[in-house]
Enzyme design. Structure first.
Site, mmCIF file in Angstrom:
data_model
loop_
_atom_site.group_PDB
_atom_site.id
_atom_site.type_symbol
_atom_site.label_atom_id
_atom_site.label_comp_id
_atom_site.label_asym_id
_atom_site.label_seq_id
_atom_site.Cartn_x
_atom_site.Cartn_y
_atom_site.Cartn_z
ATOM 1 N N GLU A 160 57.872 -36.279 2.701
ATOM 2 C CA GLU A 160 58.555 -37.271 3.526
ATOM 3 C C GLU A 160 57.677 -37.737 4.685
ATOM 4 O O GLU A 160 57.572 -38.928 4.953
ATOM 5 C CB GLU A 160 59.864 -36.682 4.073
ATOM 6 C CG GLU A 160 60.993 -36.595 3.055
ATOM 7 C CD GLU A 160 61.589 -37.957 2.734
ATOM 8 O OE1 GLU A 160 61.260 -38.937 3.432
ATOM 9 O OE2 GLU A 160 62.374 -38.053 1.779
ATOM 10 N N SER A 161 57.059 -36.784 5.377
ATOM 11 C CA SER A 161 56.342 -37.132 6.608
ATOM 12 C C SER A 161 55.060 -36.352 6.816
ATOM 13 O O SER A 161 54.356 -36.596 7.795
ATOM 14 C CB SER A 161 57.261 -36.866 7.806
ATOM 15 O OG SER A 161 57.570 -35.475 7.881
#
Length: 479
Positions: A160-161
């Site tokens: 995701e990040s």
């Protein structure tokens, strides 16, 4: 040994050379070994088998879904269904989602493509993600355990990040779990001018755990729940309805039901988690993991600047910002009387003494400004490069239509555009000061350790013998 190399009963049954003999053996001698209701089942029942992850079990156990629950097929176990389910939950592998893909040929090929990508073209980027993961993995794992979720979801922020609390996507998703604003607020995260709790590794992980639990309750499948986390519940429901199957891997095989990002999402997660759970097996031998985050939470009963908090905690502003990434401005929210901040572990007592003994001016430094004829809040904010929201926050009850010349308001000490102490409108290197009763230029110069010559030069139009309380003068700005 990586999970992808483990051999299970399904791998044997899938072999066309021995499938028929194996089925015949189960038909002929199965009733001799399988107890009760399961012993009478036909070979078709084998289609529902899934291998129990072997990492924590003493032997190999296999389970099949029944209307009443999960029934053990090992004749050495003679527990009722509830006891078996409880035992399974206690002994299951930490990474149940990562292990499950080995049963599915479609999943395996897709995941191995992603593993190849992360270990070749994106190797350098993935190594950075792994290094950064060291700071947050223990914290996230503990929270997911408390929430009763599979521990392999700890690796979801990896794709995701990259465990970046400041990450922001083109879709305006923010934080390590990449929440969009609407979903974040639905799960209790605050987003406003002063804070964005999507950046908070603790609060955002709690919210993500509740969201993932809700998705699993809706779809009863982790691949579908993860797809919904990426694309939204509505899109996944439509895909199930249109494809007439609830098998994520069959849905993902077609281009018609989900976007490419979602079709690859679960494969990316499993590939990333598989590598992260055993990086040396994939050639990541020199990862310099960041030190795990460690902090002490303290509640303050007055708004305070981050620089003052850092000073009381005997640390740097950078450390305080790193421990409190949800704080977007130079201070805690001025509209909140109490706020919980994180400081380095072991500094709680020192911090409390410092905070309680400080004056309000020390805790929350503000620059006084005397209203002049024709001033408006918008013009003052523009002139000094500060947001109007901060001016209103520091001056509760102020009416923009009732500014009286000679009255005093407060401005934030930091220029939002330059990140520095605000200066005069003519941009000379100075800061404003409101004269107090009994002040003289001589006393002011001594108090602030500035040259009297510079002080007089900055205030050439001021008569030092006729200073009036409330009058505005300027002091030289020092870096």
């Amino acid at each position: 040994m990586p999970i992808r190399n483990k051999v299970t009963l399904l791998d044997i049954v899938d072999n066309p050379l021995i499938r028929i003999p194996v089925f015949l053996v189960f038909i002929l001698i199965g009733p001799l070994f399988l107890p009760g209701k399961v012993a009478a089942d036909t070979p078709e029942g084998l289609e529902g088998f899934s291998p129990f992850p072997p990492a924590q079990s003493a032997g190999e156990f296999f389970f099949r879904e029944e209307d009443q629950g999960m029934v053990c097929l090992n004749n050495e176990i003679s527990q009722d269904e509830d006891t078996v389910i409880s035992s399974m939950e206690q002994q299951r592998s930490e990474y149940v989602i990562l292990a499950s893909y080995s049963q599915n040929v479609l999943a395996r090929s897709s995941i191995e493509r992603q593993i190849a990508l992360y270990t070749t073209r994106r190797r350098k980027t993935f190594a950075k993600w792994l290094e950064r993961s060291g700071r947050y993995l223990p914290l996230i794992r503990d929270i997911l355990k408390e929430e009763g979720l599979p521990e392999d979801l700890t690796f979801l922020p990896l794709i995701e990040s990259g465990y970046n609390t400041a990450a922001r996507s083109h879709a305006r998703a923010v934080g390590p779990w990449q929440f969009i604003s609407a979903t974040a607020k639905r799960y209790g995260l605050k987003i406003n001018y002063w804070v964005d709790e999507r950046r908070d590794p603790v609060k955002s992980t709690r919210a993500a755990a509740r969201y993932l639990s809700s998705l699993y309750d809706q779809f009863d499948s982790w691949p579908l729940a993860l797809a919904a986390y990426n694309a939204g519940e509505g899109r996944v429901r439509r895909a199930i309805r249109r494809s007439r199957t609830d098998d994520y891997w069959k849905i993902a095989r077609s281009h018609y039901y989900l976007k490419r990002e979602t079709r690859n999402y679960v494969s990316k997660f499993i590939a990333a988690g598989t590598i992260a759970s055993d990086p040396e097996a994939y050639g990541f031998n020199d990862i310099d993991y960041h030190r795990p985050i460690s902090f002490e939470a303290v509640t303050i009963n007055h708004p305070a600047s981050l620089s003052f908090i850092a000073r009381c905690a005997a640390t740097s502003l950078k450390v305080i910002r790193g421990l409190n990434p949800e704080l977007k401005r130079w201070c805690t929210p001025p509209n909140l009387r109490t706020y919980t901040v994180r400081i380095p572990k072991g500094m709680g007592e020192v911090f409390r003494r410092c905070f309680e003994n400080a004056s309000a001016r020390d805790r929350m430094p503000r620059i006084p400004y005397v209203i002049r004829q024709g001033d408006t809040i918008s013009e003052i904010a523009e002139r000094y490069g500060v947001p109007q929201k901060e001016v209103y926050a520091l001056n509760k009850g102020i009416s923009p239509r009732r500014l009286r010349p000679g009255s005093m308001i407060y401005l934030p000490p930091v220029n939002a555009k330059r990140g520095r102490v605000i200066s005069r409108p003519n941009r000379s290197r100075s800061v404003p000061y409101v004269v107090q009763a009994g002040d003289t230029l001589y006393d002011i110069a001594g108090k602030y350790r500035v040259s009297r010559r510079k002080l007089y030069a900055l205030n050439s139009g001021v008569d030092p013998r006729r200073l009036r309380p409330g009058e505005l003068i300027y002091l030289p700005y020092r870096d």
